[in-house]
Design an enzyme around this catalytic site. Structure first.
Site, short mmCIF file in Angstrom:
data_model
loop_
_atom_site.label_atom_id
_atom_site.label_comp_id
_atom_site.label_asym_id
_atom_site.label_seq_id
_atom_site.Cartn_x
_atom_site.Cartn_y
_atom_site.Cartn_z
N LYS A 14 47.92 -4.60 41.85
CA LYS A 14 49.33 -5.00 41.95
C LYS A 14 50.25 -3.77 41.89
O LYS A 14 51.14 -3.61 42.71
CB LYS A 14 49.71 -5.97 40.81
CG LYS A 14 48.84 -7.22 40.75
CD LYS A 14 49.26 -8.16 39.64
CE LYS A 14 49.09 -7.61 38.25
NZ LYS A 14 47.69 -7.36 37.84
N ARG A 89 53.45 -14.61 33.90
CA ARG A 89 52.05 -14.60 33.48
C ARG A 89 51.69 -15.83 32.68
O ARG A 89 50.55 -15.94 32.23
CB ARG A 89 51.85 -13.40 32.57
CG ARG A 89 51.19 -12.24 33.24
CD ARG A 89 51.31 -11.12 32.25
NE ARG A 89 50.15 -10.33 32.22
CZ ARG A 89 50.11 -9.10 32.72
NH1 ARG A 89 51.14 -8.57 33.32
NH2 ARG A 89 49.02 -8.41 32.63
N ARG A 130 40.78 4.08 36.05
CA ARG A 130 42.20 4.32 36.38
C ARG A 130 42.79 5.49 35.60
O ARG A 130 42.59 5.63 34.41
CB ARG A 130 43.03 3.07 36.07
CG ARG A 130 44.53 3.34 36.23
CD ARG A 130 45.37 2.13 36.23
NE ARG A 130 45.05 1.21 35.16
CZ ARG A 130 45.47 -0.05 35.13
NH1 ARG A 130 46.21 -0.53 36.11
NH2 ARG A 130 45.16 -0.83 34.13
N ARG A 163 45.37 4.82 30.40
CA ARG A 163 46.07 3.84 29.57
C ARG A 163 45.19 3.45 28.38
O ARG A 163 43.99 3.28 28.53
CB ARG A 163 46.40 2.60 30.41
CG ARG A 163 47.77 2.68 31.03
CD ARG A 163 48.05 1.61 32.03
NE ARG A 163 47.74 0.25 31.61
CZ ARG A 163 48.00 -0.83 32.35
NH1 ARG A 163 48.57 -0.68 33.55
NH2 ARG A 163 47.69 -2.03 31.93
N ARG A 174 42.06 -8.79 27.86
CA ARG A 174 43.06 -8.95 28.92
C ARG A 174 42.56 -9.93 29.97
O ARG A 174 43.32 -10.76 30.48
CB ARG A 174 43.38 -7.60 29.58
CG ARG A 174 44.21 -6.70 28.66
CD ARG A 174 44.16 -5.25 29.09
NE ARG A 174 44.69 -5.03 30.41
CZ ARG A 174 44.40 -3.96 31.16
NH1 ARG A 174 43.59 -3.02 30.69
NH2 ARG A 174 44.92 -3.82 32.35
P1 AP5 Z 1 46.35 -1.10 39.68
O1 AP5 Z 1 47.17 -1.10 40.93
O2 AP5 Z 1 46.82 -0.25 38.56
O3 AP5 Z 1 46.07 -2.61 39.20
P2 AP5 Z 1 47.02 -3.71 38.58
O4 AP5 Z 1 46.73 -5.00 39.26
O5 AP5 Z 1 48.44 -3.24 38.56
O6 AP5 Z 1 46.40 -3.77 37.12
P3 AP5 Z 1 47.06 -3.66 35.69
O7 AP5 Z 1 45.93 -3.35 34.75
O8 AP5 Z 1 48.23 -2.72 35.65
O9 AP5 Z 1 47.53 -5.09 35.46
P4 AP5 Z 1 47.82 -5.73 34.14
O10 AP5 Z 1 48.40 -6.96 34.63
O11 AP5 Z 1 46.71 -5.86 33.17
O12 AP5 Z 1 48.76 -4.66 33.37
P5 AP5 Z 1 50.31 -4.61 33.11
O13 AP5 Z 1 50.70 -3.19 33.07
O14 AP5 Z 1 51.03 -5.54 34.01
O15 AP5 Z 1 44.85 -0.69 40.10
C1 AP5 Z 1 43.83 -0.59 39.14
C2 AP5 Z 1 42.86 0.54 39.55
O16 AP5 Z 1 42.20 0.15 40.76
C3 AP5 Z 1 43.56 1.89 39.85
O17 AP5 Z 1 42.77 2.94 39.37
C4 AP5 Z 1 43.65 1.93 41.40
O18 AP5 Z 1 43.60 3.25 41.89
C5 AP5 Z 1 42.41 1.12 41.80
N1 AP5 Z 1 42.61 0.38 43.03
C6 AP5 Z 1 43.71 -0.36 43.40
N2 AP5 Z 1 43.52 -0.92 44.61
C7 AP5 Z 1 42.28 -0.55 45.02
C8 AP5 Z 1 41.50 -0.81 46.20
N3 AP5 Z 1 41.99 -1.60 47.21
N4 AP5 Z 1 40.26 -0.29 46.29
C9 AP5 Z 1 39.77 0.50 45.28
N5 AP5 Z 1 40.45 0.81 44.14
C10 AP5 Z 1 41.70 0.28 44.01
O19 AP5 Z 1 50.40 -5.26 31.63
C11 AP5 Z 1 49.94 -4.57 30.49
C12 AP5 Z 1 50.21 -5.41 29.25
O20 AP5 Z 1 51.62 -5.63 29.09
C13 AP5 Z 1 49.61 -6.81 29.22
O21 AP5 Z 1 48.25 -6.79 28.79
C14 AP5 Z 1 50.54 -7.52 28.22
O22 AP5 Z 1 50.24 -7.16 26.89
C15 AP5 Z 1 51.89 -6.94 28.57
N6 AP5 Z 1 52.60 -7.73 29.60
C16 AP5 Z 1 52.97 -7.29 30.83
N7 AP5 Z 1 53.61 -8.26 31.51
C17 AP5 Z 1 53.63 -9.33 30.69
C18 AP5 Z 1 54.15 -10.65 30.83
N8 AP5 Z 1 54.76 -11.06 31.97
N9 AP5 Z 1 54.01 -11.51 29.80
C19 AP5 Z 1 53.41 -11.14 28.64
N10 AP5 Z 1 52.90 -9.90 28.44
C20 AP5 Z 1 53.01 -9.01 29.46
#
Ligand code: AP5
Length: 233
Positions: A14, A89, A130, A163, A174
């Protein structure tokens, strides 16, 4: 542009794709994860609670998330569209967003929900590998998208960081939070005929091309429906 929402399991890509959507459509990227990482660094009482939730792999409370997003969506730069990454979420967040859209979007301004799918087998490798640039936020992967020079950002040569929640035990939490609380949103948005599924398993550029094509097709359909009804697209 209408709002674009990226839905998908942690590691689906994402954040990676949101950065490319910003370049293509010139609209802001609202990542609740990034907002919380910033808040956690602030050391405020709320920041301390948020940090504890993130380190445990739990979701932050709906009230905190919705308040933060509401404030961000009021800013001028969101008037011409925005990209939501990591929000909503939970069902409560999705219902809040529905209400917000109903009161703020013009008729015919149908938001687009892109559901990025990736098999669970790939996720650990993606999350454990990552690394990101603490300066510009560019995302890399030690296995699938390494930087040209090990450990340094290609764009500004800043050292890359990992991270704290990309740790095997936290990743398990997660993923289980995702399955229990976020996966039901797929059906929620599917029922409203907003959900467009895109496979996130191909190389990053190919996934971006498919997302752009999906969004632009949906945009054309929105416009022709609005024209047929005499509404603004
Ligand atoms: P990346 O693009 O970073 O993946 P992502 O889907 O953004 O994954 P996240 O881990 O950031 O999502 P998340 O939802 O857990 O974290 P968030 O920060 O939102 O890609 C991942 C890896 O894959 C990278 O190394 C990339 O290079 C590689 N990659 C990408 N595409 C690829 C491809 N096509 N082929 C090969 N490799 C590829 O949330 C963190 C925390 O914040 C949560 O756990 C929670 O505690 C809190 N939080 C955030 N939002 C909320 C909410 N709305 N409600 C409650 N708590 C929340």
């Amino acid at each position: 542009m209408v709002p674009i929402l990226l839905l998908g399991v942690p590691g689906a890509g994402k954040g990676t794709q949101a950065k490319r959507l910003v370049l293509r459509y010139n609209i802001p990227h609202l990542s609740t994860g990034d907002m919380f990482r910033e808040m956690a660094n602030s050391g405020s009482p709320l920041g301390v609670q948020v940090l504890a939730d993130m380190r445990a792999g739990n979701l932050v409370s709906d009230a905190t998330v919705c308040e933060l997003v509401a404030l961000r969506l009021q800013r001028e730069d969101c008037r011409q569209g925005y990209i939501l990454d990591g929000f909503p979420r939970t069902l409560a967040q999705a219902q809040w967003l529905q209400g917000f859209w109903a009161s703020s979007l013009p008729l015919g301004g149908n938001p687009i929900v892109i559901y990025l799918t990736v098999g669970y087998n790939d996720l650990y490798r993606r999350l454990l590998g990552r690394r990101s640039c603490s300066q510009c936020g560019r995302i890399y992967n030690e296995f699938t998208q390494p930087p040209r020079q090990a450990g340094l950002c290609d764009l500004d040569q800043t050292p890359l960081v990992q991270r704290k929640d990309d740790d095997p035990a936290v990743i398990r939490e997660r993923l289980s939070a995702y399955e229990e609380q976020t996966l039901p949103l797929v059906e929620f948005f599917r029922k409203q005929a907003r959900l467009l599924e895109v496979s996130g398993t191909e190389p990053v550029d190919r996934v971006s091309e498919k997302i752009f094509a999906t969004i632009e097709n949906a945009g054309r359909e929105n416009a022709s429906r609005a024209n047929a009804k005499g509404e603004p697209a």
